[in-house]
Design an enzyme around this catalytic site. Structure first.
Site, PDB file in Angstrom:
ATOM      1  N   GLY A  46       0.856  -1.190   0.000  1.00  0.00           N
ATOM      2  CA  GLY A  46       0.000   0.000   0.000  1.00  0.00           C
ATOM      3  C   GLY A  46       0.891   1.238   0.000  1.00  0.00           C
ATOM      4  CB  ALA A  47       4.460   1.529  -0.920  1.00  0.00           C
TER       5      ALA A  47
ATOM      6  N   GLY B  74      -2.419  -1.378   9.709  1.00  0.00           N
ATOM      7  CA  GLY B  74      -3.237  -0.307  10.282  1.00  0.00           C
ATOM      8  C   GLY B  74      -4.530  -0.112   9.523  1.00  0.00           C
TER       9      GLY B  74
ATOM     10  CB  THR C 109      -9.660   1.326  10.071  1.00  0.00           C
ATOM     11  OG1 THR C 109      -9.920   2.178   8.943  1.00  0.00           O
ATOM     12  CG2 THR C 109      -8.505   1.883  10.869  1.00  0.00           C
TER      13      THR C 109
ATOM     14  CB  ALA D 140      -2.568  -0.997  15.423  1.00  0.00           C
TER      15      ALA D 140
ATOM     16  CG  PHE E 208      -0.226   2.657  14.064  1.00  0.00           C
ATOM     17  CD1 PHE E 208       0.614   1.760  14.708  1.00  0.00           C
ATOM     18  CD2 PHE E 208      -0.946   2.215  12.967  1.00  0.00           C
ATOM     19  CE1 PHE E 208       0.742   0.453  14.260  1.00  0.00           C
ATOM     20  CE2 PHE E 208      -0.833   0.908  12.512  1.00  0.00           C
ATOM     21  CZ  PHE E 208       0.013   0.023  13.163  1.00  0.00           C
TER      22      PHE E 208
ATOM     23  CG  HIS F  11     -13.202  12.344  13.199  1.00  0.00           C
ATOM     24  ND1 HIS F  11     -13.724  12.043  14.438  1.00  0.00           N
ATOM     25  CD2 HIS F  11     -12.048  11.642  13.092  1.00  0.00           C
ATOM     26  CE1 HIS F  11     -12.906  11.184  15.049  1.00  0.00           C
ATOM     27  NE2 HIS F  11     -11.891  10.931  14.259  1.00  0.00           N
ATOM     28  CG  HIS F  12     -11.895  14.391   7.879  1.00  0.00           C
ATOM     29  ND1 HIS F  12     -12.573  13.648   6.951  1.00  0.00           N
ATOM     30  CD2 HIS F  12     -11.071  13.516   8.521  1.00  0.00           C
ATOM     31  CE1 HIS F  12     -12.180  12.396   6.997  1.00  0.00           C
ATOM     32  NE2 HIS F  12     -11.262  12.284   7.954  1.00  0.00           N
TER      33      HIS F  12
ATOM     34  CE  LYS G  69     -14.299   8.651  11.930  1.00  0.00           C
ATOM     35  NZ  LYS G  69     -13.459   7.600  11.341  1.00  0.00           N
TER      36      LYS G  69
HETATM   37  N1  LIG Z   1      -4.226   2.626  12.128  1.00  0.00           N
HETATM   38  C1  LIG Z   1      -4.096   3.942  11.979  1.00  0.00           C
HETATM   39  O1  LIG Z   1      -3.560   4.650  12.863  1.00  0.00           O
HETATM   40  C2  LIG Z   1      -4.617   4.581  10.725  1.00  0.00           C
HETATM   41  C3  LIG Z   1      -4.489   5.952  10.518  1.00  0.00           C
HETATM   42  C4  LIG Z   1      -4.961   6.490   9.321  1.00  0.00           C
HETATM   43  C5  LIG Z   1      -5.547   5.666   8.359  1.00  0.00           C
HETATM   44  N2  LIG Z   1      -5.679   4.335   8.633  1.00  0.00           N
HETATM   45  C6  LIG Z   1      -6.260   3.382   7.670  1.00  0.00           C
HETATM   46  O2  LIG Z   1      -5.257   2.982   6.762  1.00  0.00           O
HETATM   47  C7  LIG Z   1      -5.882   2.556   5.537  1.00  0.00           C
HETATM   48  C8  LIG Z   1      -5.230   3.281   4.366  1.00  0.00           C
HETATM   49  O3  LIG Z   1      -5.482   4.672   4.504  1.00  0.00           O
HETATM   50  P1  LIG Z   1      -4.867   5.733   3.484  1.00  0.00           P
HETATM   51  O4  LIG Z   1      -5.303   7.071   3.975  1.00  0.00           O
HETATM   52  O5  LIG Z   1      -3.421   5.474   3.291  1.00  0.00           O
HETATM   53  O6  LIG Z   1      -5.663   5.343   2.163  1.00  0.00           O
HETATM   54  P2  LIG Z   1      -5.210   5.569   0.656  1.00  0.00           P
HETATM   55  O7  LIG Z   1      -4.403   6.810   0.532  1.00  0.00           O
HETATM   56  O8  LIG Z   1      -6.449   5.415  -0.163  1.00  0.00           O
HETATM   57  O9  LIG Z   1      -4.232   4.344   0.360  1.00  0.00           O
HETATM   58  C9  LIG Z   1      -4.646   3.013   0.235  1.00  0.00           C
HETATM   59  C10 LIG Z   1      -3.627   2.285  -0.632  1.00  0.00           C
HETATM   60  O10 LIG Z   1      -4.020   0.932  -0.734  1.00  0.00           O
HETATM   61  C11 LIG Z   1      -3.929   0.544  -2.089  1.00  0.00           C
HETATM   62  N3  LIG Z   1      -4.880  -0.516  -2.407  1.00  0.00           N
HETATM   63  C12 LIG Z   1      -6.189  -0.423  -2.655  1.00  0.00           C
HETATM   64  N4  LIG Z   1      -6.715  -1.635  -2.910  1.00  0.00           N
HETATM   65  C13 LIG Z   1      -5.694  -2.506  -2.828  1.00  0.00           C
HETATM   66  C14 LIG Z   1      -5.586  -3.881  -3.005  1.00  0.00           C
HETATM   67  N5  LIG Z   1      -6.659  -4.629  -3.329  1.00  0.00           N
HETATM   68  N6  LIG Z   1      -4.385  -4.452  -2.853  1.00  0.00           N
HETATM   69  C15 LIG Z   1      -3.293  -3.714  -2.569  1.00  0.00           C
HETATM   70  N7  LIG Z   1      -3.335  -2.396  -2.367  1.00  0.00           N
HETATM   71  C16 LIG Z   1      -4.521  -1.797  -2.503  1.00  0.00           C
HETATM   72  C17 LIG Z   1      -4.255   1.783  -2.863  1.00  0.00           C
HETATM   73  O11 LIG Z   1      -3.757   1.645  -4.180  1.00  0.00           O
HETATM   74  P3  LIG Z   1      -4.353   2.549  -5.366  1.00  0.00           P
HETATM   75  O12 LIG Z   1      -3.765   3.901  -5.103  1.00  0.00           O
HETATM   76  O13 LIG Z   1      -3.842   1.866  -6.584  1.00  0.00           O
HETATM   77  O14 LIG Z   1      -5.849   2.508  -5.226  1.00  0.00           O
HETATM   78  C18 LIG Z   1      -3.537   2.842  -2.040  1.00  0.00           C
HETATM   79  O15 LIG Z   1      -2.195   2.945  -2.410  1.00  0.00           O
HETATM   80  C19 LIG Z   1      -7.363   2.873   5.716  1.00  0.00           C
HETATM   81  O16 LIG Z   1      -8.029   1.697   6.138  1.00  0.00           O
HETATM   82  C20 LIG Z   1      -7.372   3.911   6.834  1.00  0.00           C
HETATM   83  O17 LIG Z   1      -8.593   3.936   7.561  1.00  0.00           O
HETATM   84  C21 LIG Z   1      -5.214   3.796   9.781  1.00  0.00           C
END
Ligand SMILES: NC(=O)c1ccc[n+]([C@@H]2O[C@H](COP(=O)([O-])OP(=O)(O)OC[C@H]3O[C@@H](n4cnc5c(N)ncnc54)[C@H](OP(=O)(O)O)[C@@H]3O)[C@@H](O)[C@H]2O)c1
Length: 247
Positions: free
Chosen positions: A8-9, A77, A79, A103, A106, A133-134, A137
């Protein structure tokens, strides 16, 4: 050196995690991958100790199964996971001798806010939560607020009966009630993620407040988990277990 691979980089959290790992002297970013990569193949190439995963809930089971079967620890992480998934993946991880951390938050400050709220719960007669929140959400109230309410309620269990707030106001005017604790959810532009836990007893109130101002808030927790995950086996469902062992 700990070897970490980020899946998910390209995402907001994944790219922040890559930058934080690159800046950490004791962790090597040995691989990064995303939606269009074959994760099993990518892990065979990068040979990580830990997979850091921030993607989408539907794909988590597949990603974690691949990592566990490759005997790689996981710090995820993402959710919104179905409740039963954690136990299933935890069992598989335990069989393979690795640990998976799922988690939902974080931010170290959020974990401390929840811990302090559990402590205060023993001493105050009433408590309510206000979270903000924004406006984008989707869920309300937030998972963090609901989890805080459940933790407060659990730490009340051993105590003498006390007055619990009941939902009374019309149309939800007294908030959403989780485990007996009213939660009030605000959705406003200009906000990111904020929460106040407000305790009241005759003559005094105590407010425990946390503000997440940007994604940097999550990175110390991600790095701490990457450094500590090898000390566990099977499911770890909160970063809190690692708080006893600060950097
Ligand atoms: N635990 C914590 O503290 C915390 C904090 C903030 C957010 N989060 C959670 O972290 C997650 C990601 O958030 P984000 O803001 O980074 O979202 P984001 O910017 O939309 O990034 C998600 C990434 O996952 C990729 N992806 C989507 N479907 C996939 C699949 N089937 N296989 C592999 N990769 C895939 C996407 O690729 P594409 O760009 O190609 O679509 C994108 O690069 C969410 O669930 C969010 O709620 C957790």
């Amino acid at each position: 050196m700990i070897r970490a691979h980020v899946h998910g980089a390209q995402g907001r959290m994944g790219s922040a995690a890559c930058a934080a790992i690159e800046a950490a002297p004791d962790i090597e970013l040995c691989g990064r991958s995303g939606r269009h990569d074959d994760l099993a193949q990518a892990l065979r190439r990068s040979r990580p100790d830990v997979l850091v995963e921030f993607t989408v809930p539907d794909a988590v089971e597949r990603h974690l199964t691949v990592a566990i079967d490759a005997e790689v620890h996981v710090v995820s992480g993402t959710t919104g996971l179905p409740v039963e998934l954690a136990a299933r993946l935890g069992e598989r991880a335990a069989q393979r001798g690795v640990a998976i951390l799922l988690a939902p938050n974080f931010a170290i400050g959020v974990l401390l806010m929840q811990r302090f709220a559990r402590q205060a719960a023993a001493w105050f007669s009433d408590v309510e939560i206000v979270e903000r929140h924004h406006e984008r959400k989707l869920d309300a109230p937030s998972g963090t607020a609901r989890s805080t309410a459940r933790q407060i309620a659990a730490s009340l269990r051993a105590l003498p009966p006390r007055r619990r707030a009941e939902p009374t106001g019309e149309g939800g005017g007294r908030g959403f009630v989780e485990a007996g604790v009213p939660i009030h959810a605000l959705r406003l532009p200009g906000s990111l993620a904020h929460q106040e836990v407000i305790f009241g007893s005759p003559g005094e109130t105590l407010t425990i407040r946390h503000d997440t101002l940007d994604r940097g808030a999550f990175m110390p927790g991600v790095l701490h988990a990457v450094r500590r995950i090898h000390t566990r086996r099977g499911l770890v469902d909160s970063l809190e277990v690692f708080l006893e062992d600060p950097p």
